[in-house]
Design a protein around this motif. Sequence first.
Motif, PDB file in Angstrom:
ATOM      1  N   SER A  62       0.869  -1.182   0.000  1.00 46.01           N
ATOM      2  CA  SER A  62       0.000   0.000   0.000  1.00 46.01           C
ATOM      3  C   SER A  62       0.898   1.222   0.000  1.00 46.01           C
ATOM      4  O   SER A  62       1.715   1.387   0.912  1.00 46.01           O
ATOM      5  N   GLN A  63       0.753   2.069  -1.013  1.00 45.04           N
ATOM      6  CA  GLN A  63       1.629   3.222  -1.176  1.00 45.04           C
ATOM      7  C   GLN A  63       0.828   4.429  -1.651  1.00 45.04           C
ATOM      8  O   GLN A  63      -0.220   4.272  -2.307  1.00 45.04           O
ATOM      9  N   PRO A  64       1.304   5.651  -1.339  1.00 50.76           N
ATOM     10  CA  PRO A  64       0.662   6.834  -1.924  1.00 50.76           C
ATOM     11  C   PRO A  64       0.691   6.753  -3.447  1.00 50.76           C
ATOM     12  O   PRO A  64       1.717   6.430  -4.049  1.00 50.76           O
ATOM     13  N   SER A  65      -0.441   7.035  -4.067  1.00 49.02           N
ATOM     14  CA  SER A  65      -0.553   6.947  -5.519  1.00 49.02           C
ATOM     15  C   SER A  65       0.249   8.048  -6.188  1.00 49.02           C
ATOM     16  O   SER A  65       0.401   9.149  -5.640  1.00 49.02           O
ATOM     17  N   PRO A  66       0.763   7.783  -7.391  1.00 46.89           N
ATOM     18  CA  PRO A  66       1.421   8.863  -8.149  1.00 46.89           C
ATOM     19  C   PRO A  66       0.491  10.025  -8.454  1.00 46.89           C
ATOM     20  O   PRO A  66       0.955  11.114  -8.789  1.00 46.89           O
ATOM     21  N   ASP A  67      -0.840   9.803  -8.335  1.00 48.62           N
ATOM     22  CA  ASP A  67      -1.791  10.887  -8.586  1.00 48.62           C
ATOM     23  C   ASP A  67      -1.670  12.016  -7.573  1.00 48.62           C
ATOM     24  O   ASP A  67      -2.117  13.135  -7.833  1.00 48.62           O
ATOM     25  N   GLY A  68      -1.116  11.703  -6.382  1.00 50.44           N
ATOM     26  CA  GLY A  68      -1.109  12.705  -5.320  1.00 50.44           C
ATOM     27  C   GLY A  68      -2.453  12.761  -4.625  1.00 50.44           C
ATOM     28  O   GLY A  68      -3.226  11.791  -4.633  1.00 50.44           O
ATOM     29  N   ASP A  69      -2.776  13.875  -3.965  1.00 57.13           N
ATOM     30  CA  ASP A  69      -4.067  14.082  -3.296  1.00 57.13           C
ATOM     31  C   ASP A  69      -4.346  13.031  -2.226  1.00 57.13           C
ATOM     32  O   ASP A  69      -5.495  12.738  -1.918  1.00 57.13           O
ATOM     33  N   ARG A  70      -3.308  12.410  -1.699  1.00 63.46           N
ATOM     34  CA  ARG A  70      -3.426  11.462  -0.594  1.00 63.46           C
ATOM     35  C   ARG A  70      -4.294  10.251  -0.941  1.00 63.46           C
ATOM     36  O   ARG A  70      -5.054   9.751  -0.109  1.00 63.46           O
ATOM     37  N   VAL A  71      -4.211   9.791  -2.176  1.00 68.81           N
ATOM     38  CA  VAL A  71      -4.874   8.571  -2.613  1.00 68.81           C
ATOM     39  C   VAL A  71      -3.879   7.419  -2.496  1.00 68.81           C
ATOM     40  O   VAL A  71      -2.682   7.586  -2.753  1.00 68.81           O
ATOM     41  N   VAL A  72      -4.349   6.237  -2.114  1.00 73.45           N
ATOM     42  CA  VAL A  72      -3.489   5.083  -1.872  1.00 73.45           C
ATOM     43  C   VAL A  72      -3.741   4.023  -2.951  1.00 73.45           C
ATOM     44  O   VAL A  72      -4.888   3.758  -3.314  1.00 73.45           O
ATOM     45  N   VAL A  73      -2.650   3.421  -3.458  1.00 72.29           N
ATOM     46  CA  VAL A  73      -2.749   2.357  -4.440  1.00 72.29           C
ATOM     47  C   VAL A  73      -2.211   1.070  -3.821  1.00 72.29           C
ATOM     48  O   VAL A  73      -1.176   1.061  -3.149  1.00 72.29           O
ATOM     49  N   ASN A  74      -2.944  -0.024  -4.037  1.00 69.31           N
ATOM     50  CA  ASN A  74      -2.524  -1.363  -3.590  1.00 69.31           C
ATOM     51  C   ASN A  74      -2.074  -2.153  -4.810  1.00 69.31           C
ATOM     52  O   ASN A  74      -2.867  -2.351  -5.742  1.00 69.31           O
ATOM     53  N   GLN A  75      -0.825  -2.605  -4.794  1.00 61.97           N
ATOM     54  CA  GLN A  75      -0.326  -3.401  -5.917  1.00 61.97           C
ATOM     55  C   GLN A  75       0.831  -4.274  -5.464  1.00 61.97           C
ATOM     56  O   GLN A  75       1.422  -4.071  -4.394  1.00 61.97           O
ATOM     57  N   TYR A  76       1.145  -5.279  -6.291  1.00 57.94           N
ATOM     58  CA  TYR A  76       2.226  -6.220  -5.986  1.00 57.94           C
ATOM     59  C   TYR A  76       3.561  -5.685  -6.486  1.00 57.94           C
ATOM     60  O   TYR A  76       3.638  -5.048  -7.543  1.00 57.94           O
ATOM     61  N   VAL A  77       4.629  -5.978  -5.715  1.00 55.13           N
ATOM     62  CA  VAL A  77       5.987  -5.642  -6.102  1.00 55.13           C
ATOM     63  C   VAL A  77       6.885  -6.839  -5.786  1.00 55.13           C
ATOM     64  O   VAL A  77       6.520  -7.720  -5.006  1.00 55.13           O
ATOM     65  N   ASN A  78       8.070  -6.864  -6.396  1.00 52.39           N
ATOM     66  CA  ASN A  78       9.059  -7.896  -6.100  1.00 52.39           C
ATOM     67  C   ASN A  78       9.982  -7.439  -4.983  1.00 52.39           C
ATOM     68  O   ASN A  78      10.408  -6.276  -4.949  1.00 52.39           O
ATOM     69  N   LEU A  79      10.289  -8.345  -4.060  1.00 58.51           N
ATOM     70  CA  LEU A  79      11.366  -8.145  -3.096  1.00 58.51           C
ATOM     71  C   LEU A  79      12.564  -8.982  -3.526  1.00 58.51           C
ATOM     72  O   LEU A  79      12.562  -9.577  -4.609  1.00 58.51           O
ATOM     73  N   SER A  80      13.593  -9.062  -2.683  1.00 66.71           N
ATOM     74  CA  SER A  80      14.808  -9.805  -3.050  1.00 66.71           C
ATOM     75  C   SER A  80      14.681 -11.290  -2.729  1.00 66.71           C
ATOM     76  O   SER A  80      14.767 -12.141  -3.619  1.00 66.71           O
ATOM     77  N   THR A  81      14.459 -11.611  -1.448  1.00 72.24           N
ATOM     78  CA  THR A  81      14.406 -13.013  -1.047  1.00 72.24           C
ATOM     79  C   THR A  81      13.369 -13.212   0.063  1.00 72.24           C
ATOM     80  O   THR A  81      13.015 -12.273   0.783  1.00 72.24           O
TER      81      THR A  81
END
Length: 798
Positions: A609-628
């Motif tokens: 869960s991260q602040p969206s690139p849109d700004g305005d304090r909107v949150v985006v939920n998406q998958y990312v890769n970690l290392s191990t």
Amino acid sequence: MRAQERAAVTGTVGSAAGAGLELVTVALHRATDSVVVKTEFTNATGAFRLEAAAGERYLVSAQKVGYKRYWSPALVLPATGAVLPAISLLPSQAVALKEVTVAGRKPLYEQLADRTVVNVADSPLAAGATTLDILGRAPNVTANGTDELALRGRQGLLVVLDGKRVPLTGSDLAEYLRALPAEQVQSVELITNPPASYDAQGGAGVIIINLKKDQRLGANASLNVSYGRGRYGKAVAGGSLNYRRKNLNLYGTYTFNDRQYYTQFTFGRHFMATPTLPATRSNQDTYQYLKQLTNSAKVGLDINLSKRTLLGVSATGLTSKTTSETTSDAFFYGDGGALADRVYSQTEQDVSRPNGAVNLNLRHTFADSATASVISADADYARYRNARQLKLDTNHSSPALGPTELTGDQRSTLSIGTAKIDYSQPLPHRARLDLGAKVTQIASENGTVFYNRTGITPSDYKYVVLTDISQPFTYHENVNAAYVSLRSNLAKTTLQAGLRGEQANIRADLSGASVREQHYFQLFPSLLVQHTLNKNNALSLSVARRIDRPSYLQLSPLRVYLDATSYSAGNYSLLPQTSYNFEVSHTYKGKFTTALAYARTNQPFVITSQPSPDGDRVVVNQYVNLSTQNFYTLNLIAPLQLTKSWTLYANVLAYYNQYQGMLNTTVLDRGRLACNLTANNSFALPHGWTAELNGFYESREVGGFQVLQHRGQVGAAVQKVFWHKQATFRLNATDIFYTTPLRVTSTYDDFMESFYRRQDLRVVTAAFTYRFGNNKVTAARKRTIGADDELRRAADSQ
């Protein structure tokens, strides 16, 4: 030449009362090593005939559900044949208990050498439930805050429904399983280390969902209806028709599901200051009401083209329509605690998901023997559609701003075609060779248009197409696979070694431009060694390499909004994760199991869960890769017969989960010890009553950047069989103490989010089932044809 002559062993099998028993499995074994030479079933009078080479020493065994297995003394088969004395089968202990147990009923849990089987068809807790519900109560199966399923605490699963892979993950898979009524499910199989004959997809293992199929002879039907009530009502109704004779089987099922439920969130978020926005915190309450209507059906035909050849064809369909209304009220505060903004939103969504699949399969056995070679071929085609209509109204009251309306029209189509062939060849010295090939083609087309409307009155309305989030996305995947597996059975040791190769071709386009293209070939070895130390102790060792390719939904950047402050989207930069899995286990007296396992996953993907690139304090939920990811587990399984009428299946899972990686400026190196406890009590009561008491506990655990707090559930049910065992009444209550609400916290350098989720899971359900027709059950064709249990659907046509 005498040893090459054929002779017959004949005889009859009956009950202790002397009546002949039909459909008893009678097998002829070599006396030297007990290898099965020939298997047949008794006829209506209990008679059997087994042919084999004359002059050899043999043993004869006879077994039937509800009776103790019989073994004959060793005999030399003369050229003139042998007639055995009448065999009398004694009732097993479970059947001998008067008015306590139901003859032939399978236990809820079966612990096999390579898997755990959950026989949900007879469970009173399954009445009125969804497939997602019964998975959530299965041992070692859990779900995180986004409904991502995990097995033994690990995510990354291959879900197989009636022999076909379900190409969905996360909340989309959860919605699909929530739309599938538990009334259609026969059993669930949990496999942590599948053999090479399975797809390499699924680093954590495989969950196999087997749908019901009536095995009774003649014309049969059943009807079922249930109604459950939590905060809202949940109704299920359906039935099945079946006509089976010696060489033909026609069958069909249908279920209608009308469910209403809610999800309630309480969010707390902290946004760190950025060059353009000050530090902010927010408190938010969100309430979502959902109504889901589903229709699920299946029809099929099995034809015995000859004594050794079986042809099957089937078609399945699942359509669901979900309407939801979401209200959200968020308060934003500045550094000094003063109210900076209040955002109130109402979200209306209509989601239609019509899905369908067809299957054609052929299976041929080359001889009338359990040691004969077998070849099978399958062709499948499935189509999943998704149409989502969105209307999101937003109002800012502090400071007062004009209302806005976001509308969306999203449509996607997913097509999957597979073709596979498998061959099993018995070898000398109790060995077997399995090999096969499979081709899979996946194509997904996704289109969406978002409009933003501003203005207070209709005369002021202005509509603008949001081109940056309305781009079409297409995804194509082709996997070509082949495998070979060798299994050898020595005196006390079983060895199975396999190698699977998969060549993958992947392409993703956004607005016609390629954003991802991959072509790679990988090998996936597997090894299983089982050794019997003595009559009470056995050891097992397994090693395997697995892969998890992101699903098209995890890659698609198209947005799905919850409310005005949050949405989910895919990440087309997501890479596959690969893992090496090691496990050693000890089994005592064939039922008490202790297992130690370790898995190392490279490039694991986790939800964030991260602040969206849109700004305005909107949150985006998406998958990312970690290392191990390093994952250590200790699993204890104890099926206990506490009394003659009380069975306890206890499961303890302790694990340490560690993630390492980086997201933006946040460095993650986090691990935590956690445990899951499951206890299922089954009670056999007088006068045809049975009862079930199920409970599970999940301790605090980590999942990437998330920390999930402890939770659990207790469910209870009773069941009564009456009207000559043709009618069944079930009454159950789930989440009695309402302990399933979930608390999750995610922490990053620039953002922190916590949420508390409550759902409509405390439900009381009453269900009634009536079966009419012939109660005689035909025997399924059973052959030892390889480690891939998916091949059983070639015989059963699903």
